[in-house]
Write a protein that holds these residues in place. Structure first.
Motif, PDB file in Angstrom:
ATOM      1  N   ALA A  86       0.773  -1.114  -0.053  1.00  0.00           N
ATOM      2  CA  ALA A  86      -0.053   0.052  -0.017  1.00  0.00           C
ATOM      3  C   ALA A  86       0.791   1.350   0.071  1.00  0.00           C
ATOM      4  O   ALA A  86       0.438   2.135  -0.713  1.00  0.00           O
ATOM      5  N   SER A  87       2.050   0.977   0.699  1.00  0.00           N
ATOM      6  CA  SER A  87       2.821   2.331   0.824  1.00  0.00           C
ATOM      7  C   SER A  87       3.364   2.461  -0.627  1.00  0.00           C
ATOM      8  O   SER A  87       3.649   3.839  -1.158  1.00  0.00           O
ATOM      9  N   GLY A  88       3.799   1.482  -1.178  1.00  0.00           N
ATOM     10  CA  GLY A  88       4.443   1.607  -2.735  1.00  0.00           C
ATOM     11  C   GLY A  88       3.373   2.204  -3.698  1.00  0.00           C
ATOM     12  O   GLY A  88       3.779   3.057  -4.279  1.00  0.00           O
ATOM     13  N   TYR A  89       2.052   2.039  -3.512  1.00  0.00           N
ATOM     14  CA  TYR A  89       0.993   2.328  -4.410  1.00  0.00           C
ATOM     15  C   TYR A  89       0.873   3.982  -4.119  1.00  0.00           C
ATOM     16  O   TYR A  89       0.637   4.716  -4.963  1.00  0.00           O
ATOM     17  N   VAL A  90       1.053   4.264  -2.535  1.00  0.00           N
ATOM     18  CA  VAL A  90       0.861   5.557  -2.314  1.00  0.00           C
ATOM     19  C   VAL A  90       1.914   6.542  -2.986  1.00  0.00           C
ATOM     20  O   VAL A  90       1.572   7.576  -3.675  1.00  0.00           O
ATOM     21  N   ARG A  91       3.116   5.970  -3.276  1.00  0.00           N
ATOM     22  CA  ARG A  91       4.280   6.441  -3.755  1.00  0.00           C
ATOM     23  C   ARG A  91       3.980   6.919  -5.142  1.00  0.00           C
ATOM     24  O   ARG A  91       4.253   7.866  -5.663  1.00  0.00           O
ATOM     25  N   LEU A  92       3.649   5.761  -5.706  1.00  0.00           N
ATOM     26  CA  LEU A  92       3.326   5.826  -7.293  1.00  0.00           C
ATOM     27  C   LEU A  92       2.045   6.673  -7.241  1.00  0.00           C
ATOM     28  O   LEU A  92       2.345   7.606  -8.627  1.00  0.00           O
ATOM     29  N   ALA A  93       1.155   7.016  -6.572  1.00  0.00           N
ATOM     30  CA  ALA A  93       0.160   7.937  -6.895  1.00  0.00           C
ATOM     31  C   ALA A  93       0.715   9.248  -6.872  1.00  0.00           C
ATOM     32  O   ALA A  93       0.301  10.054  -7.607  1.00  0.00           O
ATOM     33  N   VAL A  94       1.517   9.868  -5.948  1.00  0.00           N
ATOM     34  CA  VAL A  94       2.202  11.175  -5.701  1.00  0.00           C
ATOM     35  C   VAL A  94       2.933  11.304  -6.908  1.00  0.00           C
ATOM     36  O   VAL A  94       3.107  12.347  -7.448  1.00  0.00           O
ATOM     37  N   ALA A  95       3.720  10.260  -7.375  1.00  0.00           N
ATOM     38  CA  ALA A  95       4.409  10.504  -8.744  1.00  0.00           C
ATOM     39  C   ALA A  95       3.687  10.450  -9.965  1.00  0.00           C
ATOM     40  O   ALA A  95       4.273  10.868 -10.971  1.00  0.00           O
ATOM     41  N   GLY A  96       2.186  10.507  -9.784  1.00  0.00           N
ATOM     42  CA  GLY A  96       1.620  10.724 -10.900  1.00  0.00           C
ATOM     43  C   GLY A  96       1.005   9.732 -11.450  1.00  0.00           C
ATOM     44  O   GLY A  96       0.079   9.614 -12.878  1.00  0.00           O
ATOM     45  N   ASP A  97       0.782   8.301 -11.126  1.00  0.00           N
ATOM     46  CA  ASP A  97       0.216   7.061 -11.598  1.00  0.00           C
ATOM     47  C   ASP A  97      -1.146   7.175 -11.156  1.00  0.00           C
ATOM     48  O   ASP A  97      -1.746   6.927  -9.809  1.00  0.00           O
ATOM     49  N   GLU A  98      -2.390   7.337 -12.060  1.00  0.00           N
ATOM     50  CA  GLU A  98      -3.628   7.418 -11.595  1.00  0.00           C
ATOM     51  C   GLU A  98      -4.234   6.234 -11.277  1.00  0.00           C
ATOM     52  O   GLU A  98      -5.147   6.434 -10.578  1.00  0.00           O
ATOM     53  N   THR A  99      -3.757   5.154 -11.638  1.00  0.00           N
ATOM     54  CA  THR A  99      -4.156   3.816 -11.116  1.00  0.00           C
ATOM     55  C   THR A  99      -3.812   3.402  -9.801  1.00  0.00           C
ATOM     56  O   THR A  99      -4.322   2.545  -9.124  1.00  0.00           O
ATOM     57  N   ALA A 100      -2.826   4.049  -9.352  1.00  0.00           N
ATOM     58  CA  ALA A 100      -2.210   3.543  -8.097  1.00  0.00           C
ATOM     59  C   ALA A 100      -3.059   4.016  -6.804  1.00  0.00           C
ATOM     60  O   ALA A 100      -3.041   3.088  -5.698  1.00  0.00           O
ATOM     61  N   GLY A 101      -3.647   5.117  -6.791  1.00  0.00           N
ATOM     62  CA  GLY A 101      -4.388   5.802  -5.464  1.00  0.00           C
ATOM     63  C   GLY A 101      -5.594   4.628  -5.394  1.00  0.00           C
ATOM     64  O   GLY A 101      -5.545   4.358  -4.133  1.00  0.00           O
ATOM     65  N   PRO A 102      -6.453   4.100  -6.357  1.00  0.00           N
ATOM     66  CA  PRO A 102      -7.145   3.448  -5.911  1.00  0.00           C
ATOM     67  C   PRO A 102      -6.916   2.169  -5.465  1.00  0.00           C
ATOM     68  O   PRO A 102      -7.293   1.358  -4.669  1.00  0.00           O
ATOM     69  N   ALA A 103      -5.690   1.699  -5.933  1.00  0.00           N
ATOM     70  CA  ALA A 103      -4.992   0.294  -5.459  1.00  0.00           C
ATOM     71  C   ALA A 103      -4.719   0.355  -4.044  1.00  0.00           C
ATOM     72  O   ALA A 103      -4.774  -0.529  -3.281  1.00  0.00           O
ATOM     73  N   ALA A 104      -4.250   1.382  -3.642  1.00  0.00           N
ATOM     74  CA  ALA A 104      -3.674   1.800  -2.297  1.00  0.00           C
ATOM     75  C   ALA A 104      -4.867   1.671  -1.369  1.00  0.00           C
ATOM     76  O   ALA A 104      -4.933   1.159  -0.427  1.00  0.00           O
ATOM     77  N   ALA A 105      -5.861   2.462  -1.952  1.00  0.00           N
ATOM     78  CA  ALA A 105      -7.193   2.450  -1.055  1.00  0.00           C
ATOM     79  C   ALA A 105      -7.928   1.222  -0.913  1.00  0.00           C
ATOM     80  O   ALA A 105      -8.438   0.728   0.311  1.00  0.00           O
ATOM     81  N   TYR A 106      -7.727   0.354  -1.857  1.00  0.00           N
ATOM     82  CA  TYR A 106      -8.282  -1.220  -1.632  1.00  0.00           C
ATOM     83  C   TYR A 106      -7.425  -1.792  -0.623  1.00  0.00           C
ATOM     84  O   TYR A 106      -8.240  -2.527   0.056  1.00  0.00           O
ATOM     85  N   TRP A 107      -6.263  -1.927  -0.611  1.00  0.00           N
ATOM     86  CA  TRP A 107      -5.559  -2.632   0.286  1.00  0.00           C
ATOM     87  C   TRP A 107      -5.541  -1.931   1.770  1.00  0.00           C
ATOM     88  O   TRP A 107      -5.584  -2.735   2.788  1.00  0.00           O
ATOM     89  N   LEU A 108      -5.684  -0.640   1.646  1.00  0.00           N
ATOM     90  CA  LEU A 108      -5.933  -0.089   3.133  1.00  0.00           C
ATOM     91  C   LEU A 108      -7.266  -0.372   3.694  1.00  0.00           C
ATOM     92  O   LEU A 108      -7.299  -0.549   4.947  1.00  0.00           O
ATOM     93  N   ASP A 109      -8.429  -0.571   2.978  1.00  0.00           N
ATOM     94  CA  ASP A 109      -9.512  -0.899   3.433  1.00  0.00           C
ATOM     95  C   ASP A 109      -9.601  -2.235   3.886  1.00  0.00           C
ATOM     96  O   ASP A 109     -10.333  -2.570   5.096  1.00  0.00           O
ATOM     97  N   HIS A 110      -8.829  -3.294   3.170  1.00  0.00           N
ATOM     98  CA  HIS A 110      -8.511  -4.511   3.674  1.00  0.00           C
ATOM     99  C   HIS A 110      -8.045  -4.434   5.109  1.00  0.00           C
ATOM    100  O   HIS A 110      -8.378  -5.200   5.980  1.00  0.00           O
TER     101      HIS A 110
END
Length: 401
Positions: A86-110
């Protein structure tokens, strides 16, 4: 899913994309180096003894061949691994990957379903203690909490801040203890050994939660417990894994945990910066070969373990404003990790010895840490534009590279 890898990606972006594709294809299920006791025939193989459990754990972990299918051990989800992912996805989201934020949210909800604390999905048996699957431990809990803090600090999700605050309260209520050596956070609730990396990982959670959410009493607790580990620093700048009972070794990745955590706690104590510098000097001098290869122990290089490489990338990046050349050291270590450990399939192999290679795919130990570390490096390289665009403060941006 990220689909096909674009041809214009940098080597680090390409590596992240390959690891992500491998992990997502399996929904981040995988084996673990220490999951032997998940075998349905454990009681038969171990005769129900602690010694037998330890022998089985070590035999399965050390075997270059993957014995798990034969033993009926299935790939599974691991909370610490998911926090790292999830941390990796957050970093990718900050770097501009629009698909990474929803992936982070999915696993953080889990992960939020088991808040405020987390453990491993397998029974554990070591030389020093044993505990059952699901037992909360400070290591897993701290890595998951960092993921929630990443999501709060860099993507602004209030619910993640609330979860991090609950976790900090759990650490204080259940893991904090005190002895004549001073207050510290235990690895397990009923195991009183002072394990320095566990103590400082918890201190970093409190310090960062205090910084992000303005809870001053958490900072005071973190400062007190940090002092206990600072006082245990040896004259050469190192910290032992723990004290007494054969636990006084020094290794690379646990030292990396200590240094990265101390970087978060540095502002809490007047002498922390000097202690951090001494520890960093020791780590750089004694735990790497001349070409930058991470040694396993201070006195022994082998085995070459991908976890040491991944944590070294994280630690070097956290020292970017403290040590000249830290960013280049991170890049060099990342290049070594990719060249020597990233497989064609997209997972990160475990270890290399002088005459053998262990190619088993582990999520918690190698593949997830490599994903997060390389994502942090991708963000660091993109920092000039994407961090500012994400709305992070200058101070917050610096903490990710």
């Amino acid at each position: 899913m990220i689909g096909e890898t674009p041809t214009h990606l940098s080597p680090f972006e390409d590596a992240v994309a390959r690891i992500r594709a491998w992990g997502e294809a399996r929904e981040w299920h995988g084996y673990d180096p220490y999951d032997a006791l998940n075998s349905p025939i454990t009681s038969l193989l171990t005769l129900g003894t602690g010694v037998g459990r330890r022998i089985l754990t070590q035999a399965v972990m050390r075997s270059p061949a993957n014995l798990r299918p034969m033993l009926g051990i299935r790939p599974a989800l691991n909370a610490k691994a998911l926090g790292i992912v999830a941390s990796g996805y957050v970093r990718l989201a900050v770097a501009g990957d629009e698909t990474a934020g929803p992936a982070a949210a999915y696993w953080l909800d889990h992960l939020r379903q088991n808040a405020p604390c987390w453990g491993y999905h397998f029974d554990v048996q070591t030389r020093f203690f044993g505990y059952r699957a699901g037992t909360p431990n400070t290591i897993a809990t701290s890595f998951v909490a960092q993921a929630f803090l990443d999501d709060y600090e860099f993507l602004g999700h209030e619910q993640s801040g609330e979860t991090a605050l609950q976790t900090a309260a759990f650490l204080v209520d259940r893991m904090l203890t005190s002895t004549p050596a001073g207050p510290y956070f235990r690895y397990l609730e009923h195991e009183d050994a002072l394990v320095h990396n566990a103590n400082l990982l918890a201190c970093a959670i409190l310090a960062r939660t205090a910084r992000c959410l303005g809870v001053s009493d958490l900072a005071a607790r973190a400062a007190e417990a940090t002092t206990t580990t600072l006082e245990a620093q040896r004259n050469d700048g190192s910290w032992p894994y723990s004290g007494g009972d054969g636990r006084d070794w020094v290794d690379n990745f646990h030292t990396g945990y200590v240094l990265e955590s101390l970087a978060e706690c540095e502002r809490l104590l007047p002498d922390a910066a000097e202690r951090l510098a001494r520890g960093l000097n020791y780590w750089e001098r004694e735990l790497f070969l001349a070409d930058g290869t991470p040694k396993y122990y201070n006195h022994r290089t082998m085995p070459l373990d991908a976890h040491n490489y991944a944590q070294a990338i994280e630690t070097w990046l956290s020292m970017g404003d403290r040590r000249a050349g830290a960013f280049e050291r991170a890049r060099r270590t990342a290049a070594m990790l990719i060249a020597d450990f990233l497989t064609f399939e997209g997972y990160v192999r475990f270890r290399r010895g002088r005459r053998w290679v262990n190619n088993v795919a582990f999520v918690r130990w190698t593949t997830a840490p490599a994903f997060r570390a390389l994502a942090r490096l991708v963000l660091a390289e993109a920092r000039g534009t994407t961090v500012a665009a994400a709305g992070s403060t200058k101070e917050s941006a610096a903490r990710l590279d």
